[in-house]
Motif scaffolding. Structure first.
Motif, PDB file in Angstrom:
ATOM      1  N   ILE A 299      -9.173  14.919  -7.463  1.00  0.00           N
ATOM      2  CA  ILE A 299      -9.050  13.305  -7.657  1.00  0.00           C
ATOM      3  C   ILE A 299     -10.604  12.892  -7.247  1.00  0.00           C
ATOM      4  CG2 ILE A 299      -8.408  11.255  -6.692  1.00  0.00           C
ATOM      5  CD1 ILE A 299      -5.847  12.822  -5.791  1.00  0.00           C
ATOM      6  N   VAL A 300     -11.045  12.061  -8.178  1.00  0.00           N
ATOM      7  CA  VAL A 300     -12.430  11.594  -7.987  1.00  0.00           C
ATOM      8  C   VAL A 300     -12.218  10.319  -7.650  1.00  0.00           C
ATOM      9  CG1 VAL A 300     -14.725  11.299  -8.746  1.00  0.00           C
ATOM     10  CG2 VAL A 300     -13.559  13.242  -9.532  1.00  0.00           C
ATOM     11  N   LEU A 301     -12.874   9.708  -6.629  1.00  0.00           N
ATOM     12  CA  LEU A 301     -13.048   8.334  -6.451  1.00  0.00           C
ATOM     13  C   LEU A 301     -14.279   7.467  -6.803  1.00  0.00           C
ATOM     14  CD1 LEU A 301     -11.554   8.382  -2.357  1.00  0.00           C
ATOM     15  CD2 LEU A 301     -10.353   8.415  -4.742  1.00  0.00           C
ATOM     16  N   ALA A 302     -14.439   6.958  -7.786  1.00  0.00           N
ATOM     17  CA  ALA A 302     -15.458   6.578  -8.545  1.00  0.00           C
ATOM     18  C   ALA A 302     -15.679   5.167  -8.285  1.00  0.00           C
ATOM     19  CB  ALA A 302     -15.346   6.798 -10.037  1.00  0.00           C
ATOM     20  N   ARG A 303     -16.186   4.816  -6.924  1.00  0.00           N
ATOM     21  CA  ARG A 303     -16.180   3.484  -6.422  1.00  0.00           C
ATOM     22  C   ARG A 303     -14.829   3.051  -6.340  1.00  0.00           C
ATOM     23  NH1 ARG A 303     -21.118   1.056  -5.509  1.00  0.00           N
ATOM     24  NH2 ARG A 303     -19.779  -0.093  -4.023  1.00  0.00           N
TER      25      ARG A 303
ATOM     26  N   GLN B 272     -10.433   1.347  -2.262  1.00  0.00           N
ATOM     27  CA  GLN B 272      -9.190   1.266  -1.273  1.00  0.00           C
ATOM     28  C   GLN B 272      -9.306   2.519  -0.262  1.00  0.00           C
ATOM     29  OE1 GLN B 272      -6.482  -0.965  -1.045  1.00  0.00           O
ATOM     30  NE2 GLN B 272      -7.628  -2.300  -2.633  1.00  0.00           N
ATOM     31  N   ILE B 273      -8.823   2.230   0.987  1.00  0.00           N
ATOM     32  CA  ILE B 273      -8.806   3.545   1.682  1.00  0.00           C
ATOM     33  C   ILE B 273      -7.306   3.965   1.617  1.00  0.00           C
ATOM     34  CG2 ILE B 273      -8.855   4.240   4.172  1.00  0.00           C
ATOM     35  CD1 ILE B 273     -10.978   2.146   4.603  1.00  0.00           C
ATOM     36  N   LEU B 274      -7.595   5.595   1.467  1.00  0.00           N
ATOM     37  CA  LEU B 274      -6.349   6.212   1.398  1.00  0.00           C
ATOM     38  C   LEU B 274      -5.609   6.592   2.610  1.00  0.00           C
ATOM     39  CD1 LEU B 274      -7.603   8.662  -1.549  1.00  0.00           C
ATOM     40  CD2 LEU B 274      -5.995   6.638  -1.886  1.00  0.00           C
TER      41      LEU B 274
ATOM     42  N   TYR C  62     -16.192  15.177   0.393  1.00  0.00           N
ATOM     43  CA  TYR C  62     -14.737  15.643   0.300  1.00  0.00           C
ATOM     44  C   TYR C  62     -14.131  14.406   1.212  1.00  0.00           C
ATOM     45  CZ  TYR C  62     -15.318  19.637  -2.461  1.00  0.00           C
ATOM     46  OH  TYR C  62     -15.582  20.477  -3.241  1.00  0.00           O
ATOM     47  N   VAL C  63     -12.974  13.823   0.859  1.00  0.00           N
ATOM     48  CA  VAL C  63     -12.409  12.762   1.638  1.00  0.00           C
ATOM     49  C   VAL C  63     -11.388  13.498   2.504  1.00  0.00           C
ATOM     50  CG1 VAL C  63     -10.684  11.062   1.729  1.00  0.00           C
ATOM     51  CG2 VAL C  63     -12.393  11.061  -0.109  1.00  0.00           C
ATOM     52  N   THR C  64     -11.607  13.211   3.966  1.00  0.00           N
ATOM     53  CA  THR C  64     -10.661  13.559   5.077  1.00  0.00           C
ATOM     54  C   THR C  64     -10.381  12.184   5.712  1.00  0.00           C
ATOM     55  OG1 THR C  64     -12.519  13.488   6.593  1.00  0.00           O
ATOM     56  CG2 THR C  64     -12.211  15.722   5.602  1.00  0.00           C
ATOM     57  N   ASN C  65      -9.608  12.524   6.693  1.00  0.00           N
ATOM     58  CA  ASN C  65      -8.783  10.986   7.329  1.00  0.00           C
ATOM     59  C   ASN C  65      -9.905  10.418   7.960  1.00  0.00           C
ATOM     60  OD1 ASN C  65      -6.389  12.019   6.691  1.00  0.00           O
ATOM     61  ND2 ASN C  65      -5.721  13.191   8.700  1.00  0.00           N
ATOM     62  N   ASP C  66     -11.224  11.087   8.634  1.00  0.00           N
ATOM     63  CA  ASP C  66     -11.995  10.064   9.105  1.00  0.00           C
ATOM     64  C   ASP C  66     -13.057   9.484   7.922  1.00  0.00           C
ATOM     65  OD1 ASP C  66     -11.481  10.817  11.815  1.00  0.00           O
ATOM     66  OD2 ASP C  66     -12.237  12.877  11.335  1.00  0.00           O
ATOM     67  N   LEU C  67     -13.075   8.289   7.969  1.00  0.00           N
ATOM     68  CA  LEU C  67     -13.658   7.354   6.777  1.00  0.00           C
ATOM     69  C   LEU C  67     -15.055   7.876   6.776  1.00  0.00           C
ATOM     70  CD1 LEU C  67     -13.442   5.091   4.780  1.00  0.00           C
ATOM     71  CD2 LEU C  67     -14.317   3.511   6.618  1.00  0.00           C
ATOM     72  N   ASP C  68     -15.679   8.228   5.651  1.00  0.00           N
ATOM     73  CA  ASP C  68     -17.108   8.750   5.374  1.00  0.00           C
ATOM     74  C   ASP C  68     -17.414   9.757   6.275  1.00  0.00           C
ATOM     75  OD1 ASP C  68     -16.962   6.562   3.631  1.00  0.00           O
ATOM     76  OD2 ASP C  68     -17.792   5.184   5.177  1.00  0.00           O
TER      77      ASP C  68
ATOM     78  N   LYS D  98       0.808  -1.224   0.086  1.00  0.00           N
ATOM     79  CA  LYS D  98       0.092   0.041  -0.082  1.00  0.00           C
ATOM     80  C   LYS D  98       0.929   1.298  -0.138  1.00  0.00           C
ATOM     81  CE  LYS D  98      -3.694   2.552   2.389  1.00  0.00           C
ATOM     82  NZ  LYS D  98      -4.974   2.212   2.443  1.00  0.00           N
ATOM     83  N   GLU D  99       1.781   1.336   0.854  1.00  0.00           N
ATOM     84  CA  GLU D  99       2.423   2.520   0.895  1.00  0.00           C
ATOM     85  C   GLU D  99       3.361   2.795  -0.553  1.00  0.00           C
ATOM     86  OE1 GLU D  99       5.987   4.150   4.080  1.00  0.00           O
ATOM     87  OE2 GLU D  99       4.930   2.251   4.671  1.00  0.00           O
ATOM     88  N   GLU D 100       4.036   1.884  -0.965  1.00  0.00           N
ATOM     89  CA  GLU D 100       4.765   1.785  -2.144  1.00  0.00           C
ATOM     90  C   GLU D 100       3.691   2.348  -3.260  1.00  0.00           C
ATOM     91  OE1 GLU D 100       6.864  -1.334  -5.207  1.00  0.00           O
ATOM     92  OE2 GLU D 100       6.159  -1.935  -3.181  1.00  0.00           O
ATOM     93  N   ALA D 101       2.465   1.629  -3.357  1.00  0.00           N
ATOM     94  CA  ALA D 101       1.483   2.012  -4.601  1.00  0.00           C
ATOM     95  C   ALA D 101       1.065   3.350  -4.131  1.00  0.00           C
ATOM     96  CB  ALA D 101       0.348   1.144  -4.192  1.00  0.00           C
ATOM     97  N   GLU D 102       0.763   3.967  -3.062  1.00  0.00           N
ATOM     98  CA  GLU D 102       0.429   5.538  -2.895  1.00  0.00           C
ATOM     99  C   GLU D 102       1.479   6.227  -3.133  1.00  0.00           C
ATOM    100  OE1 GLU D 102      -1.145   6.281   0.997  1.00  0.00           O
ATOM    101  OE2 GLU D 102      -3.105   5.733   0.382  1.00  0.00           O
TER     102      GLU D 102
END
Lengths: 288, 288, 288, 288
Positions: D171-175, D178-180, D226-232, D153-157
């Motif tokens: 950046i649009v997460l269209a389904r 993965q959790i960033l 918008y995506v923040t550190n708190d999921l959803d 994961k780290e490497e992929a990011e």
């Protein structure tokens, strides 16, 4: 017919004059033929002397009995004065799509078709323009360009009928900007679905978004209906609306309207293909 | 006028031909008069040479300056070719309600009025029938029974105008089943709100639910609009719809429709009373 | 029982394990007892080995046969493992309404009751406050004030149960701001309907509008559900939402929410009273 | 910079502490720089001492003055404590789309992009699977397959960030399933939009449709945020719902949900790209 049995899912659509015990009679008939009812829907215009409509989805444990059931049903239907349609899941319906230049309804249908939401064969797309050929052929579907003008209309329809002959069970007008002749329509009664870009009966005819803009409506809509000889007057299958406001000019209304056109048409087509729709006079019964 | 200052909330509605710097000019004008802008809404039909509409809600810290602001605004308006309306929160609007026999729209208005959602004085309810007297009087509101027939219509309207004279700023037709004459309407331009029991322009005229039933629509609606000389053709303030299906007979459509009539009319009246609505030609701008 | 026959409308609600021919068996049973089926609804969780639900509305031409039908149905139900409920139109259900201080849900129910949309007897309204007495008594309905505090809760519930005893078939919590004890609820399984002022399961518990404001949702909702021991976790009958935006503070959310609370609760109550709702585990089947 | 002038459309988004005359000051500033205001939207959390938000769309007759306006705005912003963003129509935003295996949200975005409804450059689509390569490349858009596992994961990011560097504004997460990581998210504050397949805050986390089925809700929804550190838990931009009933199993809920996911995400993305959205704490102001 195979020698070993397999379960098959079937749908019976019927309408007939009301009479006491009719639901019992029909369900008895099905049970005696080995049917296991999965979904039973019914509607009556009047329990005393109205017209009864039924949609019965059932599993037949032995698909080799389907033909016999169908034959006996024909006999029963005669006795009860029924109109009926019986189909099973392996009889995939064949759908032609007619388009002009706008692609939104077409692509919605193709996307839902590819995703499995819409279950049909699509033997052809027919258009009076050539614009959408590439989009259609990328799905592996044949595209026929049949131009239409006032002079060539009769000839074009003849050519179209020839192409369709024995190949389609449903025609979908996905923003097809030509008016079909009564002669053409008579070949496909209750088998042509059109999307009109307004909430019918508001804004019948041409340029509904312009009319909507001029009238200052606060909602715009779309209507999927079966095509009859009376323009925009056929039985309505589905309608929906979307909220707009004074900021929408005619172009913005068209864009907003595209979304509702797409979803209304796709919903109506899906219902038709799954035998959820019955026509009664100028109305529909939709067992949704 | 009191000698000590108090803050007051006010609303300015205006329209004028577009010109560069107009937003700046108007906001400067307000600031110079001590206004603190709370809500600013704007719409233009065309930024080049269209018509500009504004709604500005502002606090005036010293209510003793309201009169001066209003006077200077009149001067500014002349220069800019503005039409405008300026009101403050202590100028409660006065609303008459016209009804016939059906109570649903009336009671919705009265309930929202009592709960404070609708802020107005209601000096009178006028009806061509006597049926709703008790319901109205239980709220402490005077009820006037003015029968109307083809022969007495002119006389009835004269009597009605006499009752209303200098007492109301808004007339709400809450399912009032009489058509007002052009002469009557001319006394209250853009000050009469009607609820029509269909999604206009579908089903103009009488018996929209019967027509909706006969047409087999899948949604029914209601439309609140200002009354003009053209029946059901006035500027639309608000519309909404509710989903129905083949199980709804005409009576069921009427019941379903009552809910949407109530909410659409109440919303339109609330917007009008809070100065959220501007009329432009045959349309409205609603700063909601 | 009268000596001359009269037609009567009845509703049979039932659930049972799936088995082949069950629809046929039930409809045969009804036909043999003289029933004319008016509306037939059915749902199965799984056509193989699931649970089957039916709602059958029928006319019985001779109401003197109702008791016999009911008796024979009990026998059949035993054989098939059915749970069932049979009622006819002359058995008007009796509904108690519990309220606190807010009147919007109460008045909506009373208005629909008076207009005939909600068909029930209302033998009492019970409140932990005295505020709504006048409104209720103006409808000729007895109003009982039973205060509740932490100390008196047990006693208050006992008193309430005494009042209700043998007098009500349904309890509606129309924004009743007290939590009923499991002991109380056990007396009325699937017979207490609550309106929760959020789109459950979002914003369970207290102050949903504050939570909705803090979360910044773009729609707010309301949920009508049967009351179980798990707060806000009972089977959902109906939900709806209304669009809001950044301009809505908590007070505005409450006002907007009132409209959807009213309509959702009234709809759920109407469905329950007309026997359109079946409970299955923690869900409902609503034959709407 | 060209030597001859041309008109350019620009949008200014700003927020700052409330102060008297601020609207006047900002509009004066724009007028002095040759701006013609086309659309003015404003919101305040509290007219006394809250935070003020503005969106001003304006035409600048001479685009050569844009740089100067921007420079002077920076100075003004310092004085007023403004946060601001200024863009003009020729600065097309660059949007990356992240997908996994499901194509419905991706294809909706691509279709609206091709039709011109969504105005952006799409320099890349990134996926942890290879499934959608052909669909994406048929639009002429580069497709990068970057598999992600717990170990990589780290490497992929890191690889993903390298690809994105200086190339995307959104950046649009269209389904994208993965959790960033917080580290990744910190590079794109308020610049990552996700579609969650439920009406948040209901059904946070995995499998919302299963949870919705188990809870027996009557509406299902989708939420773009918008995506923040708190999921959803990030600021909600748009939500919508669609009605379902007891006939919908989990698979049917997913199909119904796809339509609302598509439209909600596309709407949120369109608003963001046209600078209609401001973030304030954990909420959004959407000037729609």
């Amino acid at each position: 017919m195979r020698s070993s049995k397999a379960t098959i899912r079937a749908v019976l659509l019927l309408s007939c004059p009301e009479r006491p015990g009719i639901i019992s009679d029909v369900s008895n008939f099905l049970v005696k033929h080995g049917a296991n009812i999965v979904q039973f829907d019914q509607h009556t215009t009047d329990p005393q002397d109205g017209v009864l409509f039924m949609r019965i989805e059932f599993d037949l444990e032995d698909d080799r009995h389907f033909a016999k059931l169908k034959g006996n049903l024909a006999a029963m239907a005669g006795e009860y004065g029924m109109e009926w349609r019986l189909s099973h899941e392996r009889q995939t319906k064949r759908m032609a799509i007619f388009v002009s230049k706008m692609d939104h309804c077409l692509l919605e249908l193709l996307w839902r078709w590819k995703s499995g939401e819409i279950h049909a064969e699509i033997p052809m797309v027919i258009s009076n323009h050539n614009d959408l050929r590439e989009a259609v052929e990328s799905y592996g579907i044949p595209y026929y360009h049949i131009p239409v003008s006032a002079e060539t209309k009769e000839e074009a329809e003849a050519k179209t009928l020839e192409l369709l002959k024995d190949k389609v069970d449903l025609i979908v007008l996905a923003r097809y900007m030509q008016i079909l002749s009564p002669a053409f329509i008579s070949h496909y009664p209750d088998q042509i679905i059109n999307i009109h870009h307004s909430f019918l009966p508001a804004f019948i005819g041409a340029n509904p978004y312009r009319k909507a803009f001029e009238r200052g409506v606060k909602l715009i809509g779309a209507t999927a209906h079966y095509v009859t000889n009376d323009l925009d007057e056929g039985p309505i299958i589905e309608q929906d609306v979307v909220r707009v406001n004074h900021r929408y000019n005619e172009a913005a209304l068209k864009i907003a309207g595209r979304q509702v056109e797409r979803s209304v048409l796709a919903q109506a087509v899906a219902w038709h293909l799954k035998d959820h729709v019955l026509v009664y006079g100028n109305k529909t019964i939709v067992f949704a």
